[in-house]
Design an enzyme around this catalytic site. Structure first.
Site, PDB file in Angstrom:
ATOM      1  N   LYS A   1      20.184  24.222  -4.034  1.00 24.63           N
ATOM      2  CA  LYS A   1      19.525  25.418  -3.503  1.00 24.63           C
ATOM      3  C   LYS A   1      18.013  25.226  -3.526  1.00 24.63           C
ATOM      4  CE  LYS A   1      23.664  27.012  -3.375  1.00 24.63           C
ATOM      5  NZ  LYS A   1      24.418  26.938  -2.106  1.00 24.63           N
TER       6      LYS A   1
ATOM      7  N   ASP B   1      20.427  23.668   0.685  1.00 19.79           N
ATOM      8  CA  ASP B   1      20.846  24.993   1.144  1.00 19.79           C
ATOM      9  C   ASP B   1      19.725  25.992   0.882  1.00 19.79           C
ATOM     10  OD1 ASP B   1      22.159  27.240   1.900  1.00 19.79           O
ATOM     11  OD2 ASP B   1      23.821  27.048   0.476  1.00 19.79           O
TER      12      ASP B   1
ATOM     13  N   GLU C   1      20.807  23.702   5.232  1.00 17.96           N
ATOM     14  CA  GLU C   1      21.719  24.799   5.560  1.00 17.96           C
ATOM     15  C   GLU C   1      20.970  26.127   5.594  1.00 17.96           C
ATOM     16  OE1 GLU C   1      25.996  24.839   4.715  1.00 17.96           O
ATOM     17  OE2 GLU C   1      25.473  26.291   3.164  1.00 17.96           O
TER      18      GLU C   1
ATOM     19  N   ASP D   1      25.342  29.017   8.012  1.00 18.82           N
ATOM     20  CA  ASP D   1      26.265  29.566   7.016  1.00 18.82           C
ATOM     21  C   ASP D   1      26.277  31.090   7.129  1.00 18.82           C
ATOM     22  OD1 ASP D   1      27.509  30.478   4.719  1.00 18.82           O
ATOM     23  OD2 ASP D   1      26.485  29.149   3.349  1.00 18.82           O
TER      24      ASP D   1
ATOM     25  N   LYS E   1      32.927  30.830   5.738  1.00 18.36           N
ATOM     26  CA  LYS E   1      33.387  31.499   4.524  1.00 18.36           C
ATOM     27  C   LYS E   1      34.507  32.459   4.936  1.00 18.36           C
ATOM     28  CE  LYS E   1      29.603  30.909   1.325  1.00 18.36           C
ATOM     29  NZ  LYS E   1      28.360  30.493   1.971  1.00 18.36           N
TER      30      LYS E   1
HETATM   31 MG    MG Z   1      25.207  27.988   2.081  1.00 14.04          MG
END
Ligand code: MG
Length: 375
Positions: free
Chosen positions: A165, A193, A218, A241, A265
């Site tokens: 992240k 991400d 991402e 995402d 997701k």
């Molecule tokens: Mg993600």
């Protein structure tokens, strides 16, 4: 076959440690999960779990799942759960939008359809590709050294794919990416991400500062428009995402060339039926796919891996597993379990896992239709 009863349980899932997402914007310590059991007049029951990743990550709300199910349950009682397109149409007519509330019902219907056919969900959805899927770690934003230490912990458990992240300070983000790439093992993959945290200028600044590195970013910015603008000014592969909610979003990603990779997701897009439509459009255009639950127990991990296994290599990139991040387990030793950093779909019919009765206790709500056939 008819749906005769829908039972609902609300459970709190404490995280093993508090979670900070991209730049410390979002912190939470417990997940709000809803478990659904759909019963039929032929004695089969299916399970689904709905668990947002906290209330601040995306427009999904634990209590909202339960309110949505209260609204939609009467519309699908009496329907054949194997007719998943019909079930989704009935839910859409009753409650437009609110896809995250529809996901657990959709998944429970696929569980029943699989049991009725004697096939695992992955086989029922078009066929299970047998290679196991790498599970991505989730590495919190920190100093480069802290992030590497966390990656090393995962390496010892067999993980070879990491989701690091970033999205805090641009200078520090450049340092993070360069440091982690310098220490990346051969064969290892690190997705950077951003979780929407950068402005357009920040995204272009960081990505172009590491243009010499073969890395993927991402969801660099908030909207698809922002990501497209960044796409035009940078050269790294981009994964979408949080802004991939619908088939219309996927159509736009394809037609405007916004991204080379996507992350589906299951709960965010509304369950397996809708995820399959997005998958097929992505595959038709050579777009790589990651698959994840938004959160939850082994039930959510298991529906995600069933779906992931329907994606052929090399388009199947990674899954994510939440089961080791929480302190409770509703089905110890059962369902999809991470082994050496990989996950595989269970081989039994349907979802292949159900929670223990003792762990669940009595349902919080029971929806039934007096006109339905008794079980
Ligand atoms: Mg993600």
């Amino acid at each position: 076959m008819k749906i005769t009863c829908i039972k609902l349980w609300h459970k709190s899932l404490p995280l093993a440690k508090p979670y900070w997402l991209s730049g410390g914007r979002l912190k939470f310590e417990v997940l709000d999960s809803t478990f659904i059991r759909v019963d039929t007049d032929e004695g089969l029951s299916g399970w689904g779990e709905g668990c947002p990743w906290g209330n601040t990550y995306l427009p999904a709300h634990g209590p909202g799942i339960r309110a949505g199910i209260e609204t939609m349950a009467p519309a699908i009682l009496g329907m054949d759960p194997r007719r998943t397109n019909h079930i989704n149409q009935a839910m859409d007519l009753t409650l437009p939008g609110h896809r995250y509330a529809k996901a657990p019902l959709d998944i429970a219907c696929w569980d029943i359809a699989g049991q009725a056919a004697g096939l695992p969900i992955a086989e029922l959805m078009g066929g299970c590709y047998p290679t196991p899927t790498p599970v991505a770690s989730s590495i919190s934003t920190g100093t480069p050294q802290e992030m590497l230490a966390e990656i090393e912990d995962y390496r010892e458990r067999g993980y070879r794919v990491h989701s690091a992240k970033v999205g805090a300070d641009t200078v520090e983000d450049i340092e993070r990416v360069r440091f982690l790439e310098t220490h990346r093992n051969r064969g290892e993959v690190i997705f950077y991400d951003v979780n929407r945290a950068w402005t357009r200028a920040e995204a272009v600044t960081v990505m172009n500062a590491v243009v010499d590195l073969p890395v993927t970013f991402e969801q660099p910015c908030e909207t698809l428009e922002d990501c497209l603008a960044v796409r035009r000014l940078t050269s790294h592969p981009i994964s979408i995402d949080e802004r991939l909610d619908t088939l219309a979003d996927m159509t736009r990603i394809v037609s405007e060339g916004i991204a080379e990779l996507i992350n589906i997701k299951i709960n965010r897009v509304g369950g397996l039926t809708r995820a399959a439509r997005i998958r097929d459009l992505a595959l038709a255009h050579g777009i790589g796919i990651s698959v994840m639950p938004t959160g939850g127990t082994v039930l959510a991990d298991t529906d995600a891996i069933h779906f992931a296994q329907t994606i052929p290599d090399p388009y199947r990139l990674r899954v994510w597993s939440c089961q080791d991040m929480i302190t409770v387990d509703p089905a110890p030793g059962r369902g999809a379990r991470v082994e050496d950093g990989m996950l595989s779909a269970p081989g039994g019919p349907g979802l292949g896992v159900a929670p223990d009765d003792e762990w669940l206790g009595k349902p919080d709500v029971v929806y039934s239709n007096e006109n339905s056939e008794p079980v």
